[in-house]
Write an enzyme that holds these catalytic residues in place. Structure first.
Site, PDB file in Angstrom:
ATOM      1  N   CYS A 117       0.911  -1.140   0.266  1.00  0.00           N
ATOM      2  CA  CYS A 117       0.157   0.095  -0.045  1.00  0.00           C
ATOM      3  C   CYS A 117       0.946   1.156   0.142  1.00  0.00           C
ATOM      4  O   CYS A 117       0.284   2.434  -0.364  1.00  0.00           O
ATOM      5  CB  CYS A 117      -0.781   0.108   1.158  1.00  0.00           C
ATOM      6  SG  CYS A 117      -1.837  -1.517   1.269  1.00  0.00           S
ATOM      7  N   HIS A 258      -3.628   7.131   2.738  1.00  0.00           N
ATOM      8  CA  HIS A 258      -4.114   5.804   2.320  1.00  0.00           C
ATOM      9  C   HIS A 258      -5.409   5.333   2.758  1.00  0.00           C
ATOM     10  O   HIS A 258      -5.606   5.614   3.827  1.00  0.00           O
ATOM     11  CB  HIS A 258      -2.973   4.684   2.675  1.00  0.00           C
ATOM     12  CG  HIS A 258      -3.335   3.320   2.309  1.00  0.00           C
ATOM     13  ND1 HIS A 258      -3.878   2.781   1.149  1.00  0.00           N
ATOM     14  CD2 HIS A 258      -3.377   2.079   3.124  1.00  0.00           C
ATOM     15  CE1 HIS A 258      -4.052   1.640   1.251  1.00  0.00           C
ATOM     16  NE2 HIS A 258      -3.834   1.269   2.267  1.00  0.00           N
ATOM     17  N   ASN A 288     -10.074  -0.410  -0.081  1.00  0.00           N
ATOM     18  CA  ASN A 288      -8.792  -0.309   0.027  1.00  0.00           C
ATOM     19  C   ASN A 288      -8.293  -1.022  -1.166  1.00  0.00           C
ATOM     20  O   ASN A 288      -7.967  -2.098  -1.506  1.00  0.00           O
ATOM     21  CB  ASN A 288      -8.217  -1.192   1.154  1.00  0.00           C
ATOM     22  CG  ASN A 288      -6.723  -0.939   1.174  1.00  0.00           C
ATOM     23  OD1 ASN A 288      -5.995  -0.614   0.369  1.00  0.00           O
ATOM     24  ND2 ASN A 288      -6.155  -1.430   2.373  1.00  0.00           N
TER      25      ASN A 288
HETATM   26  N1  ACO Z   1     -18.776  -9.680   8.577  1.00  0.00           N
HETATM   27  C1  ACO Z   1     -19.045  -9.963   9.959  1.00  0.00           C
HETATM   28  N2  ACO Z   1     -18.283 -10.525  10.785  1.00  0.00           N
HETATM   29  C2  ACO Z   1     -16.826 -10.644  10.566  1.00  0.00           C
HETATM   30  C3  ACO Z   1     -16.398 -10.076   9.316  1.00  0.00           C
HETATM   31  C4  ACO Z   1     -17.111  -9.892   8.222  1.00  0.00           C
HETATM   32  N3  ACO Z   1     -16.896  -9.633   7.120  1.00  0.00           N
HETATM   33  N4  ACO Z   1     -14.879 -10.497   9.692  1.00  0.00           N
HETATM   34  C5  ACO Z   1     -14.887 -10.797  10.843  1.00  0.00           C
HETATM   35  N5  ACO Z   1     -16.017 -10.973  11.452  1.00  0.00           N
HETATM   36  C6  ACO Z   1     -16.113 -11.533  12.866  1.00  0.00           C
HETATM   37  C7  ACO Z   1     -15.172 -12.214  13.411  1.00  0.00           C
HETATM   38  O1  ACO Z   1     -15.193 -13.563  12.974  1.00  0.00           O
HETATM   39  C8  ACO Z   1     -15.210 -12.105  14.940  1.00  0.00           C
HETATM   40  O2  ACO Z   1     -16.140 -12.717  15.406  1.00  0.00           O
HETATM   41  P1  ACO Z   1     -15.947 -13.338  16.881  1.00  0.00           P
HETATM   42  O3  ACO Z   1     -15.797 -12.683  17.808  1.00  0.00           O
HETATM   43  O4  ACO Z   1     -17.223 -14.269  16.664  1.00  0.00           O
HETATM   44  O5  ACO Z   1     -14.874 -14.379  16.746  1.00  0.00           O
HETATM   45  C9  ACO Z   1     -15.695 -10.610  14.920  1.00  0.00           C
HETATM   46  O6  ACO Z   1     -16.289 -10.310  13.714  1.00  0.00           O
HETATM   47  C10 ACO Z   1     -14.587  -9.579  15.393  1.00  0.00           C
HETATM   48  O7  ACO Z   1     -13.640  -9.864  14.564  1.00  0.00           O
HETATM   49  P2  ACO Z   1     -12.226  -8.974  14.648  1.00  0.00           P
HETATM   50  O8  ACO Z   1     -11.205  -9.186  13.633  1.00  0.00           O
HETATM   51  O9  ACO Z   1     -11.520  -8.904  16.109  1.00  0.00           O
HETATM   52  O10 ACO Z   1     -12.737  -7.573  14.290  1.00  0.00           O
HETATM   53  P3  ACO Z   1     -12.108  -6.090  14.441  1.00  0.00           P
HETATM   54  O11 ACO Z   1     -12.870  -5.028  15.242  1.00  0.00           O
HETATM   55  O12 ACO Z   1     -10.542  -6.250  14.685  1.00  0.00           O
HETATM   56  O13 ACO Z   1     -12.098  -5.407  12.831  1.00  0.00           O
HETATM   57  C11 ACO Z   1     -10.763  -5.411  11.005  1.00  0.00           C
HETATM   58  C12 ACO Z   1     -11.509  -6.100  11.660  1.00  0.00           C
HETATM   59  C13 ACO Z   1     -11.755  -4.529  10.258  1.00  0.00           C
HETATM   60  C14 ACO Z   1     -10.199  -6.186   9.710  1.00  0.00           C
HETATM   61  C15 ACO Z   1      -9.847  -4.498  11.717  1.00  0.00           C
HETATM   62  O14 ACO Z   1      -9.000  -5.307  12.538  1.00  0.00           O
HETATM   63  C16 ACO Z   1      -8.806  -3.554  10.694  1.00  0.00           C
HETATM   64  O15 ACO Z   1      -9.533  -2.854   9.927  1.00  0.00           O
HETATM   65  N6  ACO Z   1      -7.692  -4.081  10.846  1.00  0.00           N
HETATM   66  C17 ACO Z   1      -6.779  -3.111   9.887  1.00  0.00           C
HETATM   67  C18 ACO Z   1      -6.715  -3.910   8.589  1.00  0.00           C
HETATM   68  C19 ACO Z   1      -6.377  -3.209   7.408  1.00  0.00           C
HETATM   69  O16 ACO Z   1      -6.743  -1.824   6.978  1.00  0.00           O
HETATM   70  N7  ACO Z   1      -5.660  -3.725   6.575  1.00  0.00           N
HETATM   71  C20 ACO Z   1      -5.105  -3.199   5.380  1.00  0.00           C
HETATM   72  C21 ACO Z   1      -4.048  -2.020   5.750  1.00  0.00           C
HETATM   73  S1  ACO Z   1      -2.676  -2.266   4.908  1.00  0.00           S
HETATM   74  C22 ACO Z   1      -2.948  -2.353   3.556  1.00  0.00           C
HETATM   75  O17 ACO Z   1      -3.587  -1.551   3.223  1.00  0.00           O
HETATM   76  C23 ACO Z   1      -2.535  -3.506   2.789  1.00  0.00           C
END
Ligand code: ACO
Length: 331
Positions: A117, A258, A288
């Site tokens: 990214c 970004h 993204n």
């Molecule tokens: N829909 C519904 N539920 C979901 C989904 C979905 N798409 N994805 C995960 N869940 C569930 C999980 O299974 C989990 O359930 P559980 O509690 O029963 O186990 C629950 O939601 C919470 O999951 P978490 O992973 O803990 O959710 P979090 O609040 O951390 O959010 C997210 C996840 C959005 C991915 C967050 O961590 C994030 O944005 N991280 C940064 C990721 C990013 O931006 N990456 C790219 C940056 S670098 C680049 O651009 C390449």
């Protein structure tokens, strides 16, 4: 690094996104997710998905053509074509060479860089160095990503985040009016590679039926760790880029970060002291797009008149590697 006066400037930008819009509700019809889950955690509401017949080079060339036309630059005048992608159409040769051929940049040296990214900012920084060294007058930086081809569509925690698209910029020597790249601060940390990676599919761990069955050739991400590192790194890089440019937060007319996650952007902007009214957001429509996200956002912001002559613009990026960086420009 600190620049007493700008050495290179972005003279034009261009963008291309596929026409196919996939909303969160569309995804909810094919997997266990919801618009509420995706939009409340990320700010994303839709993304563009390219058809099978459209590759990274096609999208990159489409964005680059627009940037070249706007700069009134003939493809034959391009001295260096730097292309960032995490989704090359094939391993050999580079996607940059494909784009070179599509555009007719016959006199350019063309090569790919892979900084995920952060690729657009890395590419701009390299273009600036090339120009500053007097090796050429016209640089074309292209970022193109077909993320839909490398995400695991059975992993709902990652596939909902990404989209496809491309952006490009033409960079030339600064004309002495004070416009141009004011500072650039790029960093990486390979110790954290496994937070966001494709474990297999290269020569180290080649494709086998087992690899394919485990989906080890697709994107894996530790979302929470990535989130924390993104905020910390982008905040630090933003601080350094402002400092090196001799700017403070109040001097920033627009921040074009970004576009990975609205909460990451809000936390970074808050740390930098930049109000959200001065932060450009388009991830709600595109998700993204990895390294393409900043040039697409920059191009939209310019087209909407949000960036005028003399404006100070700040960008920050973060991605797999880990890689990160920030840049300040005066337009
Ligand atoms: N829909 C519904 N539920 C979901 C989904 C979905 N798409 N994805 C995960 N869940 C569930 C999980 O299974 C989990 O359930 P559980 O509690 O029963 O186990 C629950 O939601 C919470 O999951 P978490 O992973 O803990 O959710 P979090 O609040 O951390 O959010 C997210 C996840 C959005 C991915 C967050 O961590 C994030 O944005 N991280 C940064 C990721 C990013 O931006 N990456 C790219 C940056 S670098 C680049 O651009 C390449």
């Amino acid at each position: 690094m600190r620049h007493p006066k700008p050495l290179a400037e972005i003279v034009s930008t261009g963008r291309y996104v596929p026409s196919n819009i996939v909303t969160n509700d569309d995804l909810a019809r094919r997997m266990d997710t919801s618009d509420e889950w995706i939009s409340s955690r990320t700010g994303i509401r839709a993304r563009r998905i390219a058809p099978d017949c459209e590759g990274a080079a096609d999208m990159g060339a489409a964005a680059a053509r627009i940037a070249l036309e706007r700069a009134h630059v003939d493809p034959g005048e391009v001295d260096i074509l730097i292309l960032s992608t995490a989704t090359p159409d094939r391993w050999l040769p580079s996607t940059a060479c494909d784009v070179q051929a599509l555009l007719g940049c016959a006199n350019a040296v063309a090569f790919d860089i892979m900084a995920a990214c952060s690729g657009f900012l890395y590419g701009l920084s390299m273009a600036e160095g090339y120009i500053a060294a007097g090796r050429g007058e016209v640089a074309l930086v292209v970022s193109t990503e077909k993320m839909s081809a490398i995400v695991d569509w059975e992993d709902r925690s990652t596939c909902v985040l990404f989209g496809d698209g491309a952006g490009a910029a033409v960079v030339k020597p600064s004309n002495g009016s004070g416009r141009g790249i004011l500072s650039s601060h790029m960093r990486s940390d390979g110790n954290l590679a496994q937070l966001l990676w494709r474990p297999a599919g290269g020569v180290g761990v080649p494709l086998t039926p087992e690899v394919l069955a485990r989906h080890d050739h697709l994107v894996r991400m530790e979302g929470r760790e990535v989130f924390k590192n993104a905020v910390r790194s982008m905040s630090e890089a933003t601080h350094m880029a402002l400092h090196d440019a001799g700017l403070t937060a109040v001097d920033v007319d627009l921040m074009v970060p970004h576009q990975a996650n609205l909460r990451i952007i809000e936390a970074t902007a808050k740390y930098a002291g930049i109000p959200m009214e001065k932060v450009f957001i388009n991830l709600d429509r595109y998700g993204n797009m990895s390294s393409a996200s900043i040039p697409v956002a920059l191009d939209e912001a310019r087209q909407r008149g949000l960036i005028g002559p003399g404006d100070n613009v700040l960008s920050a990026a973060f991605g797999a590697g880990l890689t990160w960086g920030a840049m300040a420009w005066r337009f």
